[in-house]
Design an enzyme around this catalytic site. Structure first.
Site, PDB file in Angstrom:
ATOM      1  N   ARG A  32       0.797  -1.223   0.000  1.00 32.99           N
ATOM      2  CA  ARG A  32       0.000   0.000   0.000  1.00 32.99           C
ATOM      3  C   ARG A  32       0.832   1.277   0.000  1.00 32.99           C
ATOM      4  O   ARG A  32       0.660   2.136  -0.847  1.00 32.99           O
ATOM      5  CB  ARG A  32      -0.927  -0.003   1.217  1.00 32.99           C
ATOM      6  CG  ARG A  32      -2.083   0.957   1.080  1.00 32.99           C
ATOM      7  CD  ARG A  32      -2.935   1.035   2.320  1.00 32.99           C
ATOM      8  NE  ARG A  32      -3.332  -0.244   2.848  1.00 32.99           N
ATOM      9  CZ  ARG A  32      -3.965  -0.418   3.993  1.00 32.99           C
ATOM     10  NH1 ARG A  32      -4.262   0.647   4.728  1.00 32.99           N
ATOM     11  NH2 ARG A  32      -4.296  -1.598   4.438  1.00 32.99           N
ATOM     12  N   HIS A  78      -7.932  -3.471  -7.307  1.00 28.71           N
ATOM     13  CA  HIS A  78      -7.625  -2.781  -6.037  1.00 28.71           C
ATOM     14  C   HIS A  78      -8.879  -2.739  -5.157  1.00 28.71           C
ATOM     15  O   HIS A  78      -9.640  -1.771  -5.195  1.00 28.71           O
ATOM     16  CB  HIS A  78      -7.123  -1.366  -6.339  1.00 28.71           C
ATOM     17  CG  HIS A  78      -6.378  -0.733  -5.205  1.00 28.71           C
ATOM     18  ND1 HIS A  78      -5.117  -1.149  -4.824  1.00 28.71           N
ATOM     19  CD2 HIS A  78      -6.711   0.274  -4.362  1.00 28.71           C
ATOM     20  CE1 HIS A  78      -4.705  -0.410  -3.813  1.00 28.71           C
ATOM     21  NE2 HIS A  78      -5.654   0.456  -3.499  1.00 28.71           N
ATOM     22  N   TYR A 122     -17.460  13.954 -12.693  1.00 30.74           N
ATOM     23  CA  TYR A 122     -17.355  15.124 -13.581  1.00 30.74           C
ATOM     24  C   TYR A 122     -16.055  15.128 -14.386  1.00 30.74           C
ATOM     25  O   TYR A 122     -15.985  15.729 -15.446  1.00 30.74           O
ATOM     26  CB  TYR A 122     -17.434  16.417 -12.766  1.00 30.74           C
ATOM     27  CG  TYR A 122     -18.706  16.577 -11.981  1.00 30.74           C
ATOM     28  CD1 TYR A 122     -19.944  16.586 -12.619  1.00 30.74           C
ATOM     29  CD2 TYR A 122     -18.679  16.709 -10.602  1.00 30.74           C
ATOM     30  CE1 TYR A 122     -21.117  16.724 -11.894  1.00 30.74           C
ATOM     31  CE2 TYR A 122     -19.853  16.844  -9.863  1.00 30.74           C
ATOM     32  CZ  TYR A 122     -21.064  16.853 -10.521  1.00 30.74           C
ATOM     33  OH  TYR A 122     -22.226  16.986  -9.811  1.00 30.74           O
TER      34      TYR A 122
END
Length: 748
Positions: A32, A78, A122
């Site tokens: 990670r 993931h 967006y």
């Protein structure tokens, strides 16, 4: 019916916790938080880029919604929160954070001033050309290992075949368990030159590499001003960079000047720009930067531009030094070159980072050219079969016409089996029995179209065969000769530098430690005022004299002090907060003050003021401390002359609190009043003098459930009257007793 026997394994709880925590820590470190030294990417970054590659979101194709990329990455590779994936995607698209952006973002991807990116529904993104050419090319040539994803339904690369040391080019930052990485970005062209220098001479020192790689190259520009420390930092992998913003002086008409900040330290990215502007405003408000007339942030997409308008006779050099000293315009960047190398976290020197990367590139190149060689050898086998077939094409046609099925023809071409095939003559059959094509060649001959027998097509086939032989020779030379492979890698690096290299933005130099001479404050006496709401201010002494009556009536605390002194605030939770008088606004009499909360660590919601006095007065006196549980002591005021803004003024028992703090030097007697209505008067000298860290001695014997409500200090010659049950009550008339007595109840 048999009962099922349970298999219970006794385990030490401490061992289970230790193993579980170590497993968790290693998972965070490897899977990670830390980048791999080979491709310089964390797993989330690697998976996001690979997913975009798999989805075909290339640099020359339309943008795709980030929500699609994030969702696909989360579902396939993931299995963590979508916000962490989107955040990684956004950072890879921000040119003010990365040396080279890896994602081409379309839409609002945040700003250098700390504005967040728009929601993923967006924004749109696609791969940068650099990412496609340098990070993901050749994935189809078996250059890296693949592993199953979390649910074993997909395959993902263990590492991307990156051809440049991305760990240096883009840097890295991450917090793991018990360790953190912080690597600054570097200039791509310089990194390429350093890699080539290492490949030409594996024994080169870090100092030798630094002839090519001068130091960090931050996307925000600025200056690194401790050049002499860089060698030690790159040799050990740890250290501190001193980074500064770039300040220019602009001369205006009429002799006025401006200080213009055009580049900022890398550490100032985000909310720290706003903090920097607030810090300058505070310096102006506190009269420390009196030369600044106006501050304006004119930054735009074109770059940073913070303008400070100055007075006509401003000392520009001293002001610039003050900004370096008092604000984040000069800051430190902590370097810790920690990365996952050979499966374990390791702090690496500059040479080790390049060494690991070069080994990886050689491994990738070996696997690439082995795959290419195998393909060319397969092609060669088929081409040789087709050329040989063209020479005996009449015989092959005769075999085809005399055979019953494809399998019969194939057996004849491979093993010379002629049974069941009709030939025109014995000579043809004998010739057919001598045929010895391979399985692949036979399949290619059977799939061959008739137009391939045209003379020009045969010539093209022979030209292709010559090209294949040439490629095989090149590939074998690359695989068998270190210098040849090194030459290929260096050519690729040169091409990458030519196409993607940029000029250095950060200046590396040695600069003297900033010397800032703070103008000495003109010492003067002022009057301190604090109202009952905790708003404090200072006014000119003459202004106080003119408004003395109103000032005393409207304020809880009024006293004279020097502007170089401190104000001490003692509170009921046993703390003392100090405030420099110079930090308290010097205003006109009718102006409103500033809350104590804004000028110190005092919190009006959590604590209550008991005593406020100037430090000069406190340290020359003895203070009496009294708690609700009737613990009392005398403490020398000199103990409160400390540099810290907040200290513990007295030790308190659990559930106890201070009810009184006061100056006791001029007083001779003490009166305690309990909530139960008992009063006790005794001599001040009965109370022990102690350190501020002690609890004290008992002043009054309290009945169960009773506690002290008030304490009073008296002069024996002066009458002191309070209101008790709406009637006047003279404290001096209470029977004089000894400390630690029960006290008496007044007959009212």
């Amino acid at each position: 019916m048999e009962t099922k026997q349970e298999n219970v394994i006794p385990t030490d709880y401490a061992e289970v916790m230790q193993k579980s925590y170590i497993d968790y820590a290693m998972s965070v470190i490897i899977s990670r938080a830390l980048p791999d030294v080979r491709d310089g990417l964390k797993p989330v970054q690697r998976r996001t880029l690979y997913d975009m590659y798999e989805l075909g979101i290339r640099y020359d194709r339309p943008y795709r919604k980030c929500a699609r990329i994030v969702g696909d990455t989360m579902g396939k590779y993931h299995p963590h929160g979508d916000s962490s994936i989107y955040e990684a995607l956004v950072v890879m698209a921000q040119d003010f954070k990365k040396g080279k952006t890896l994602v081409d973002g379309h839409g609002n991807f945040g700003s250098i001033e700390g504005d967040g990116a728009a929601a993923m529904r967006y924004t749109e993104a696609r791969l940068e050309k650099l990412t496609q050419d340098v990070f993901l090319e050749d994935l189809d040539k078996n250059v890296v290992d693949f592993m199953p994803n979390f649910d074993e339904t997909e395959k993902e690369p263990v590492v991307l075949p990156v051809r440049i040391p991305n760990l240096l080019v883009n840097g890295a930052d991450g917090i793991a368990v018990g360790m953190a990485t912080s690597i600054p970005p570097h200039n791509l062209g310089e990194v390429v030159d350093a890699v080539k220098a290492y490949m030409k001479n594996n024994d080169i020192s870090v100092k030798g590499l630094m002839r090519y790689l001068k130091g960090p190259d931050f996307p925000t520009g600025g200056l690194v001003v401790n050049k002499d420390d860089l060698l030690r930092i790159y040799e050990t992998g740890t250290g501190k960079l001193r980074v500064r913003g770039k300040v220019e002086t602009v001369k205006l008409k009429g002799g006025r000047q401006q200080l213009v900040i055009t580049e900022i330290p890398y550490t100032m990215i985000g909310a720290n720009i706003g903090k920097f502007l607030n810090d300058i405003a505070s310096l102006v408000e506190n009269k420390k930067a009196t030369d600044i007339v106006d501050i304006s942030n004119q930054s735009s997409k074109e770059g940073i531009r913070i303008v400070l308008d100055l007075k006509r006779d401003a000392d520009v050099e001293n002001l610039t030094n003050m900004l370096y000293k008092k604000t984040k315009l000069e800051d430190t960047f902590g370097v810790n070159m920690l990365a996952v190398a050979d499966g374990r976290p390791e702090t690496l020197s500059l040479k080790q980072v390049i060494e690991h990367h070069v080994d990886f590139v050689f491994d990738v190149t070996t696997r690439k050219y082995t795959t290419l060689l195998n393909k060319e050898q397969e092609k060669k086998e088929i081409q040789e079969g087709l050329i040989k077939a063209c020479d005996v094409i009449d015989l092959i046609i005769e075999i085809l016409r005399g055979s019953k099925n494809r399998e019969q023809v194939k057996k004849c071409l491979v093993d010379g089996v002629t049974e069941g095939i009709r030939f025109k003559g014995k000579s043809s059959e004998k010739a057919a029995q001598k045929l010895h094509f391979s399985e692949k060649q036979a399949a290619a001959i059977l799939d061959m179209r008739l137009y391939k027998l045209i003379g020009l097509e045969i010539e093209a086939l022979q030209a292709d065969y010559a090209e294949t032989m040439k490629n095989i020779a090149i590939y074998e030379d690359i695989l068998n000769n270190y210098d040849s492979m090194a030459e290929v890698i260096m050519k690729e690096l040169d091409q990458i530098k030519k196409e993607y290299g940029t000029k250095r933005r950060t200046v590396i130099e040695n600069a003297e430690e900033v010397v800032y001479e703070e103008k000495k404050m003109e010492e003067m006496e002022v009057t301190f005022l604090m109202d009952r709401f905790g708003y404090m201010r200072t006014i000119d002494k003459s202004a106080y004299e003119r408004n003395k009556e109103a000032a005393n009536a409207e304020n809880k605390y009024v006293f004279n002090c020097m502007n170089t002194d401190k104000i001490c605030i003692f509170t009921d939770n046993g703390k003392m907060h100090s405030i420099k008088v110079a930090d308290i606004p010097l205003v006109r009499f009718r102006d409103k003050g500033t809350p104590a909360d804004n000028l110190s660590n005092y919190d009006s919601a959590q604590e209550r003021m008991l005593y406020v006095a100037p430090l000069a007065s406190v340290k020359e006196n003895t203070l009496l401390f009294v708690t609700a549980a009737s613990m009392c002591k005398l403490v020398s005021g000199a103990e409160f002359d400390v540099a810290k803004r907040t200290i513990v003024s007295t030790k308190l028992a659990e559930e106890d609190s201070l009810i009184f703090v006061g100056s006791a030097d001029e007083m001779e007697q003490v009166v305690f009043q309990s909530e139960g209505g008992y009063f006790l008067r005794f001599q001040k000298q009965d109370i022990s003098a102690m350190k501020k860290t002690s609890i004290g001695v008992r002043g009054m014997k309290l009945a169960e459930g009773d506690k002290l409500d008030h304490a009073y200090l008296l002069e024996s010659r002066q009458e002191y009257t309070i209101t008790y049950h709406d009637k006047p009550y003279v404290l001096n008339r209470i029977k004089l007793s000894k400390r630690d007595s029960k006290g008496t109840k007044p007959r009212i």
